[in-house]
Design an enzyme around this catalytic site. Structure first.
Site, PDB file in Angstrom:
ATOM      1  N   LEU A 170       3.084  -1.183   4.851  1.00  0.00           N
ATOM      2  CA  LEU A 170       2.345  -0.004   5.317  1.00  0.00           C
ATOM      3  C   LEU A 170       3.360   1.118   5.478  1.00  0.00           C
ATOM      4  O   LEU A 170       4.408   0.925   6.115  1.00  0.00           O
ATOM      5  CB  LEU A 170       1.668  -0.297   6.668  1.00  0.00           C
ATOM      6  CG  LEU A 170       0.674  -1.476   6.712  1.00  0.00           C
ATOM      7  CD1 LEU A 170       0.154  -1.678   8.140  1.00  0.00           C
ATOM      8  CD2 LEU A 170      -0.499  -1.253   5.756  1.00  0.00           C
ATOM      9  N   THR A 223       0.874  -1.176   0.000  1.00  0.00           N
ATOM     10  CA  THR A 223       0.000   0.000   0.000  1.00  0.00           C
ATOM     11  C   THR A 223       0.914   1.230   0.000  1.00  0.00           C
ATOM     12  O   THR A 223       2.128   1.111   0.174  1.00  0.00           O
ATOM     13  CB  THR A 223      -0.902   0.050   1.247  1.00  0.00           C
ATOM     14  OG1 THR A 223      -0.079   0.288   2.398  1.00  0.00           O
ATOM     15  CG2 THR A 223      -1.662  -1.254   1.442  1.00  0.00           C
ATOM     16  N   VAL A 254       7.325  -2.360   7.231  1.00  0.00           N
ATOM     17  CA  VAL A 254       7.227  -0.907   7.335  1.00  0.00           C
ATOM     18  C   VAL A 254       7.881  -0.260   6.111  1.00  0.00           C
ATOM     19  O   VAL A 254       9.064  -0.473   5.836  1.00  0.00           O
ATOM     20  CB  VAL A 254       7.873  -0.396   8.643  1.00  0.00           C
ATOM     21  CG1 VAL A 254       7.755   1.117   8.733  1.00  0.00           C
ATOM     22  CG2 VAL A 254       7.224  -1.060   9.854  1.00  0.00           C
ATOM     23  N   LYS A 255       7.067   0.525   5.407  1.00  0.00           N
ATOM     24  CA  LYS A 255       7.558   1.177   4.189  1.00  0.00           C
ATOM     25  C   LYS A 255       8.168   2.521   4.581  1.00  0.00           C
ATOM     26  O   LYS A 255       7.515   3.357   5.220  1.00  0.00           O
ATOM     27  CB  LYS A 255       6.385   1.389   3.232  1.00  0.00           C
ATOM     28  CG  LYS A 255       6.704   1.089   1.791  1.00  0.00           C
ATOM     29  CD  LYS A 255       5.437   1.087   0.966  1.00  0.00           C
ATOM     30  CE  LYS A 255       5.748   0.952  -0.501  1.00  0.00           C
ATOM     31  NZ  LYS A 255       4.570   1.070  -1.325  1.00  0.00           N
ATOM     32  N   ILE A 256       9.400   2.710   4.187  1.00  0.00           N
ATOM     33  CA  ILE A 256      10.171   3.895   4.587  1.00  0.00           C
ATOM     34  C   ILE A 256      10.606   4.642   3.325  1.00  0.00           C
ATOM     35  O   ILE A 256      11.179   4.031   2.417  1.00  0.00           O
ATOM     36  CB  ILE A 256      11.442   3.462   5.374  1.00  0.00           C
ATOM     37  CG1 ILE A 256      11.079   2.636   6.619  1.00  0.00           C
ATOM     38  CG2 ILE A 256      12.340   4.644   5.694  1.00  0.00           C
ATOM     39  CD1 ILE A 256      10.638   3.427   7.821  1.00  0.00           C
TER      40      ILE A 256
END
Ligand code: G3P
Length: 215
Positions: A56, A27, A82-84
């Site tokens: 996310l 996402t 975790v999207k960074i």
């Protein structure tokens, strides 16, 4: 090659799942905003719906803020990645999250140099945006080739997650290069199955059958 679906829409995720072809979901803030629903609830529902990894994304642009958000995001499920965003502050966060055993996906990557930094920082995935590069007249697939070569040269464990996919040939070319994952829009997933010769072949088989045996 793993197939993720690039969406925050639950109907699309459920429909794609029915075909048994989906290994995970990505996402981003735009995709979640498009759903217009309670984003926390939406994240929770997506994580429950999917067995594989769900990316996310954090909104913060400083490491401290990213880490704070990451600690909240991982509460949505054991499958959260975790999207960074690809920033130097992001690299600081990725290093710390990796030491905490939290998986990360470094996003908005447009160059081999950025992908090298992400791997050095310990990212689980790198997301090069190929469609957006194609749109500005650069070959997005060249970027995938460079990253795959660099990672192989040094045996980096970071997986190459091809993002911003626009059409089936993006998926096929990425597979030929050896990318680990393609995150595919719902529409493109179905386009992968299409070929006019297949349609004609099925049509003629059915018509020959009906002519002789009826329906
Ligand atoms: O989810 C990240 C990426 O796939 C976004 O793609 O279509 O907004 O260029 P797009």
């Amino acid at each position: 090659m793993k197939f993720f679906i690039d969406t925050a829409n639950l109907d699309e995720i459920r429909k794609a799942k029915e075909y048994g072809l989906i290994d995970g979901v990505t996402t981003n803030p735009t995709l979640l905003a498009r759903e217009g629903a309670d984003w926390k609830r939406q994240m929770e529902l997506i994580c429950k719906e999917v067995d594989g990894p769900v990316s996310l994304e954090v909104i913060a642009t400083d490491a401290e803020g990213m880490l704070k958000e990451a600690r909240e995001l991982v509460k949505y499920g054991p499958n959260v990645v975790v999207k960074i965003p690809m920033l130097m502050e992001g690299m600081k966060a990725v290093r710390q999250l990796s030491e905490m055993g939290i998986r990360t996906n470094v996003t908005v990557c447009f160059s081999p140099a950025q992908a090298l930094l992400a791997a050095k920082a310990g990212a689980s995935y790198i997301s090069p945006f190929i469609g957006r590069l194609d749109h500005i007249g650069q070959d997005g697939m060249d970027l995938i080739g460079s990253i795959v070569t660099m990672y192989r040269n040094y045996d980096f464990k970071t997986e190459v997650l091809v993002a911003s996919i626009r059409h089936p040939m993006h998926v096929v070319e990425a597979a030929l290069i050896g990318a680990d994952v393609a995150t595919i829009p719902f529409k493109v997933l179905f386009e992968l199955a299409k070929h006019p010769m297949t349609d004609l072949g099925i049509e003629s088989f059915l018509s020959d059958w009906k002519k002789t045996f009826g329906s």
